[in-house]
Design a protein around this motif. Structure first.
Motif, PDB file in Angstrom:
ATOM      1  N   GLY A 155      16.482   4.738  19.734  1.00  0.00           N
ATOM      2  CA  GLY A 155      17.354   3.955  20.542  1.00  0.00           C
ATOM      3  C   GLY A 155      17.472   5.036  21.964  1.00  0.00           C
ATOM      4  O   GLY A 155      17.809   4.515  22.998  1.00  0.00           O
ATOM      5  N   GLN A 156      17.646   6.370  21.491  1.00  0.00           N
ATOM      6  CA  GLN A 156      18.497   7.177  22.727  1.00  0.00           C
ATOM      7  C   GLN A 156      17.253   7.881  23.335  1.00  0.00           C
ATOM      8  O   GLN A 156      17.401   8.565  24.298  1.00  0.00           O
ATOM      9  CB  GLN A 156      19.134   8.194  21.802  1.00  0.00           C
ATOM     10  N   GLN A 157      15.934   7.440  22.953  1.00  0.00           N
ATOM     11  CA  GLN A 157      14.773   8.123  23.594  1.00  0.00           C
ATOM     12  C   GLN A 157      14.447   7.388  25.075  1.00  0.00           C
ATOM     13  O   GLN A 157      14.853   6.331  25.308  1.00  0.00           O
ATOM     14  CB  GLN A 157      13.646   8.025  22.767  1.00  0.00           C
ATOM     15  N   PRO A 158      14.087   8.257  25.960  1.00  0.00           N
ATOM     16  CA  PRO A 158      13.647   7.643  27.270  1.00  0.00           C
ATOM     17  C   PRO A 158      12.610   6.759  27.096  1.00  0.00           C
ATOM     18  O   PRO A 158      11.792   6.597  26.155  1.00  0.00           O
ATOM     19  CB  PRO A 158      13.152   8.734  28.126  1.00  0.00           C
ATOM     20  N   GLU A 159      12.879   5.480  27.740  1.00  0.00           N
ATOM     21  CA  GLU A 159      12.254   4.205  27.618  1.00  0.00           C
ATOM     22  C   GLU A 159      10.660   4.519  27.658  1.00  0.00           C
ATOM     23  O   GLU A 159       9.837   3.732  26.557  1.00  0.00           O
ATOM     24  CB  GLU A 159      12.545   3.332  28.725  1.00  0.00           C
ATOM     25  N   ASP A 160      10.118   5.276  28.555  1.00  0.00           N
ATOM     26  CA  ASP A 160       8.699   5.417  28.565  1.00  0.00           C
ATOM     27  C   ASP A 160       8.060   6.382  27.489  1.00  0.00           C
ATOM     28  O   ASP A 160       7.005   6.260  27.373  1.00  0.00           O
ATOM     29  CB  ASP A 160       8.330   6.240  29.961  1.00  0.00           C
ATOM     30  N   MET A 161       9.138   7.250  26.920  1.00  0.00           N
ATOM     31  CA  MET A 161       8.423   7.965  25.848  1.00  0.00           C
ATOM     32  C   MET A 161       8.365   7.205  24.544  1.00  0.00           C
ATOM     33  O   MET A 161       7.727   7.702  23.352  1.00  0.00           O
ATOM     34  CB  MET A 161       9.357   9.156  25.834  1.00  0.00           C
ATOM     35  N   LYS A 162       9.352   6.241  24.507  1.00  0.00           N
ATOM     36  CA  LYS A 162       9.286   5.605  22.935  1.00  0.00           C
ATOM     37  C   LYS A 162       8.224   5.261  22.218  1.00  0.00           C
ATOM     38  O   LYS A 162       8.070   5.667  21.175  1.00  0.00           O
ATOM     39  CB  LYS A 162      10.181   4.300  23.283  1.00  0.00           C
ATOM     40  N   PRO A 163       6.955   4.786  22.938  1.00  0.00           N
ATOM     41  CA  PRO A 163       6.065   4.167  21.807  1.00  0.00           C
ATOM     42  C   PRO A 163       5.278   5.350  21.565  1.00  0.00           C
ATOM     43  O   PRO A 163       4.829   5.693  20.410  1.00  0.00           O
ATOM     44  CB  PRO A 163       5.193   3.582  23.242  1.00  0.00           C
ATOM     45  N   LEU A 164       5.106   6.539  22.260  1.00  0.00           N
ATOM     46  CA  LEU A 164       4.301   7.734  21.871  1.00  0.00           C
ATOM     47  C   LEU A 164       5.143   8.240  20.674  1.00  0.00           C
ATOM     48  O   LEU A 164       4.715   8.871  19.726  1.00  0.00           O
ATOM     49  CB  LEU A 164       4.387   8.419  23.178  1.00  0.00           C
ATOM     50  N   ILE A 165       6.479   8.709  21.093  1.00  0.00           N
ATOM     51  CA  ILE A 165       7.305   9.095  20.163  1.00  0.00           C
ATOM     52  C   ILE A 165       7.261   8.524  18.610  1.00  0.00           C
ATOM     53  O   ILE A 165       7.165   8.828  17.503  1.00  0.00           O
ATOM     54  CB  ILE A 165       8.700   9.503  20.612  1.00  0.00           C
ATOM     55  N   GLN A 195       5.196   6.420  17.757  1.00  0.00           N
ATOM     56  CA  GLN A 195       3.779   6.566  17.191  1.00  0.00           C
ATOM     57  C   GLN A 195       3.371   7.956  16.436  1.00  0.00           C
ATOM     58  O   GLN A 195       3.128   7.896  15.218  1.00  0.00           O
ATOM     59  CB  GLN A 195       2.437   6.522  18.189  1.00  0.00           C
ATOM     60  N   LYS A 196       3.751   9.094  17.127  1.00  0.00           N
ATOM     61  CA  LYS A 196       3.761  10.381  16.390  1.00  0.00           C
ATOM     62  C   LYS A 196       4.655  10.501  15.355  1.00  0.00           C
ATOM     63  O   LYS A 196       4.009  11.062  14.365  1.00  0.00           O
ATOM     64  CB  LYS A 196       4.112  11.420  17.567  1.00  0.00           C
ATOM     65  N   ALA A 197       5.971   9.958  15.323  1.00  0.00           N
ATOM     66  CA  ALA A 197       6.762  10.337  14.110  1.00  0.00           C
ATOM     67  C   ALA A 197       6.304   9.503  13.074  1.00  0.00           C
ATOM     68  O   ALA A 197       6.068  10.014  12.007  1.00  0.00           O
ATOM     69  CB  ALA A 197       8.278   9.807  14.718  1.00  0.00           C
ATOM     70  N   ASN A 198       5.920   8.201  13.032  1.00  0.00           N
ATOM     71  CA  ASN A 198       5.333   7.643  12.189  1.00  0.00           C
ATOM     72  C   ASN A 198       3.958   7.997  11.427  1.00  0.00           C
ATOM     73  O   ASN A 198       3.662   8.120  10.231  1.00  0.00           O
ATOM     74  CB  ASN A 198       4.966   6.038  12.469  1.00  0.00           C
ATOM     75  N   GLU A 199       3.196   8.533  12.407  1.00  0.00           N
ATOM     76  CA  GLU A 199       2.045   9.308  11.800  1.00  0.00           C
ATOM     77  C   GLU A 199       2.330  10.305  10.969  1.00  0.00           C
ATOM     78  O   GLU A 199       1.685  10.685  10.010  1.00  0.00           O
ATOM     79  CB  GLU A 199       0.992   9.670  13.052  1.00  0.00           C
ATOM     80  N   LEU A 200       3.286  11.180  11.808  1.00  0.00           N
ATOM     81  CA  LEU A 200       3.716  12.355  10.742  1.00  0.00           C
ATOM     82  C   LEU A 200       4.124  11.842   9.471  1.00  0.00           C
ATOM     83  O   LEU A 200       3.960  12.439   8.369  1.00  0.00           O
ATOM     84  CB  LEU A 200       4.797  13.146  11.417  1.00  0.00           C
ATOM     85  N   LYS A 201       5.033  11.012   9.535  1.00  0.00           N
ATOM     86  CA  LYS A 201       5.620  10.325   8.199  1.00  0.00           C
ATOM     87  C   LYS A 201       4.515   9.882   7.156  1.00  0.00           C
ATOM     88  O   LYS A 201       4.389  10.553   5.984  1.00  0.00           O
ATOM     89  CB  LYS A 201       6.492   9.152   8.277  1.00  0.00           C
ATOM     90  N   ASP A 202       3.705   9.294   7.585  1.00  0.00           N
ATOM     91  CA  ASP A 202       2.495   8.896   6.773  1.00  0.00           C
ATOM     92  C   ASP A 202       1.635  10.027   6.359  1.00  0.00           C
ATOM     93  O   ASP A 202       1.233  10.058   4.860  1.00  0.00           O
ATOM     94  CB  ASP A 202       1.649   7.793   7.512  1.00  0.00           C
ATOM     95  N   GLN A 203       1.339  10.850   7.169  1.00  0.00           N
ATOM     96  CA  GLN A 203       0.638  12.096   6.828  1.00  0.00           C
ATOM     97  C   GLN A 203       1.315  13.083   5.916  1.00  0.00           C
ATOM     98  O   GLN A 203       0.754  13.238   4.926  1.00  0.00           O
ATOM     99  CB  GLN A 203       0.237  13.086   8.030  1.00  0.00           C
ATOM    100  N   LEU A 204       2.689  13.359   5.970  1.00  0.00           N
ATOM    101  CA  LEU A 204       3.378  13.950   4.924  1.00  0.00           C
ATOM    102  C   LEU A 204       3.429  13.412   3.743  1.00  0.00           C
ATOM    103  O   LEU A 204       3.337  14.112   2.709  1.00  0.00           O
ATOM    104  CB  LEU A 204       4.796  14.304   5.562  1.00  0.00           C
ATOM    105  N   GLU A 205       3.767  12.043   3.478  1.00  0.00           N
ATOM    106  CA  GLU A 205       3.690  11.496   2.435  1.00  0.00           C
ATOM    107  C   GLU A 205       2.039  11.483   1.666  1.00  0.00           C
ATOM    108  O   GLU A 205       2.212  11.833   0.415  1.00  0.00           O
ATOM    109  CB  GLU A 205       3.896   9.764   2.636  1.00  0.00           C
ATOM    110  N   GLY A 206       1.223  11.427   2.489  1.00  0.00           N
ATOM    111  CA  GLY A 206      -0.027  11.835   1.626  1.00  0.00           C
ATOM    112  C   GLY A 206      -0.297  13.218   1.327  1.00  0.00           C
ATOM    113  O   GLY A 206      -0.733  13.521   0.214  1.00  0.00           O
ATOM    114  N   LEU A 207       0.158  13.949   2.042  1.00  0.00           N
ATOM    115  CA  LEU A 207       0.078  15.515   1.844  1.00  0.00           C
ATOM    116  C   LEU A 207       0.838  15.830   0.447  1.00  0.00           C
ATOM    117  O   LEU A 207       0.232  16.654  -0.191  1.00  0.00           O
ATOM    118  CB  LEU A 207       0.595  16.512   2.835  1.00  0.00           C
ATOM    119  N   ILE A 208       2.012  15.197   0.414  1.00  0.00           N
ATOM    120  CA  ILE A 208       2.937  15.624  -0.720  1.00  0.00           C
ATOM    121  C   ILE A 208       2.198  15.143  -2.070  1.00  0.00           C
ATOM    122  O   ILE A 208       2.353  15.624  -2.831  1.00  0.00           O
ATOM    123  CB  ILE A 208       4.523  15.259  -0.582  1.00  0.00           C
TER     124      ILE A 208
END
Ligand code: PHE
Length: 340
Positions: free
Chosen positions: A47-57, A59-72
């Motif tokens: 909610g606090q992120q700049p509007e134009d960055m929201k999709p990218l952030i 996406q990246k955060a979700n990707e990282l989340k999935d990736q870390l779950e997999g790695l663990i």
């Protein structure tokens, strides 16, 4: 923010890689992906992120989340695999290793000597007789011509169970038991091996030890028969060169009585420490069966005579094998026992 995600990714991958146990992985999962985890926090802060960055952030955060779950998960499996492999290594059975050797038992030196003695006397026409180890005062003393209160009882201080029952202090009671049973039959010719008990305890005396008794009763038995029998025994046991020597002695149940020596087995009569420089070793007591003992056992001393002897097996074994402490026979130390 993207930088922070990148930094988080680098750091998380490193720590996951470095984890060494499942517990550490659990902690990492909480740290990054838990309710208050670092990635969860980023996702919550959208909610606090700049509007134009929201999709990218996002996406990246979700990707990282999935990736870390997999790695663990992957790391967890690796650790489990490693643990299994270690356990296998620890527990695996190597059939090519040499086995644990079995200690093979053997006869105790006392048994060996006992059997040799039996062989010698059986060869001379004696039969093996046995008597109880817990014995009446009557057979231990009274019937052997040792009345109550007689000082000769001090020669064999034993262990009393009641005032009339004791652990036999010698094998001589078997003489009386055998004669009682056999009389009036002749001849009587027995040996009686077995355990005996006395209140003695030092390097040459044990409270429990073994004796072998000999008894021959017949018409016309003389002291010469006794001496001849013992001479044969000494030669068979200790060698052809053996001589015996008889010294006058006293036993209440024999008359006359003798203490019998063999020439010293260590120095062959020269004189040494073992024989106290006499050249002789005392090995047994013997004599002609006392008329009172014959009578009380049911034989007529006017008609028959007999000889008797008694010796300690441990003493014979110690001399034969050069053992200087009687206690070594009873401690069950195979380093000692396996030498014989
Ligand atoms: N019983 C005697 C002892 O134990 C030995 C012995 C036996 C002596 C037979 C004479 C005759 O010392």
């Amino acid at each position: 923010m993207l930088k922070k995600i990148e930094e988080l990714e680098r750091q998380a991958k490193e720590t996951i890689k470095a984890a060494t146990d499942p517990k550490a992985l659990d902690d990492l999962k909480i740290r990054y992906l838990g309710k208050r985890g670092e990635i969860t926090a980023i996702l919550r802060s959208m909610g606090q992120q700049p509007e134009d960055m929201k999709p990218l952030i996002g996406q990246k955060a979700n990707e990282l989340k999935d990736q870390l779950e997999g790695l663990i998960e992957q790391k967890r499996q690796e650790l489990e695999e490693l643990h299994r492999a270690q356990k296998w290594e620890e527990e695996k059975l190597d059939v090519t290793l040499p086995g644990t050797p079995f200690l093979v038992g053997r006869k105790h030196p006392i048994t060996t000597v006992m059997e040799e003695l039996k062989d010698i006397f059986i060869g001379l026409g004696f039969q093996v007789a046995e008597g109880p180890e817990v014995e009446w005062d009557y057979y231990s003393f009274e019937a052997l011509n040792i009345p109550v209160e007689h000082p000769a009882r001090d020669m064999q201080d034993s262990f009393y169970i009641t005032s009339k029952i004791l652990l036999r202090p010698h094998t001589s009671p078997v003489q009386v038991r055998v004669m009682e049973e056999k009389q009036p039959e002749l001849p009587v010719r027995i040996i009686a091996p077995g355990k005996v008990f006395r209140r003695d305890d030092d390097a040459t005396h044990s409270p429990m030890f073994h004796q072998i008794e000999g008894l021959a009763v017949d018409r016309g038995i003389t002291f010469a028969h006794l001496k001849g029998t013992l001479q044969v025994f000494a030669r068979e046991m200790f060698g052809e060169q053996q001589n015996i020597r008889l010294r006058p002695s006293y036993f209440p149940f024999t008359e006359p009585s003798a203490e019998v020596d063999i020439s010293c087995v260590m120095c062959e009569g020269e004189g040494c420490r073992t024989c106290e420089h006499t050249g002789w070793l005392e090995i047994l007591g013997a004599g002609m069966v006392h008329p009172n003992v014959l009578k009380i056992s049911g034989y007529d001393p006017a008609e028959v005579t007999g000889f008797a002897f008694g010796m300690g097996i441990e003493r014979i074994a110690m001399l034969k094998y050069g053992i200087d402490d009687i206690r070594l026979f009873y401690v069950n130390d195979h380093r000692m026992l396996s030498q014989f």
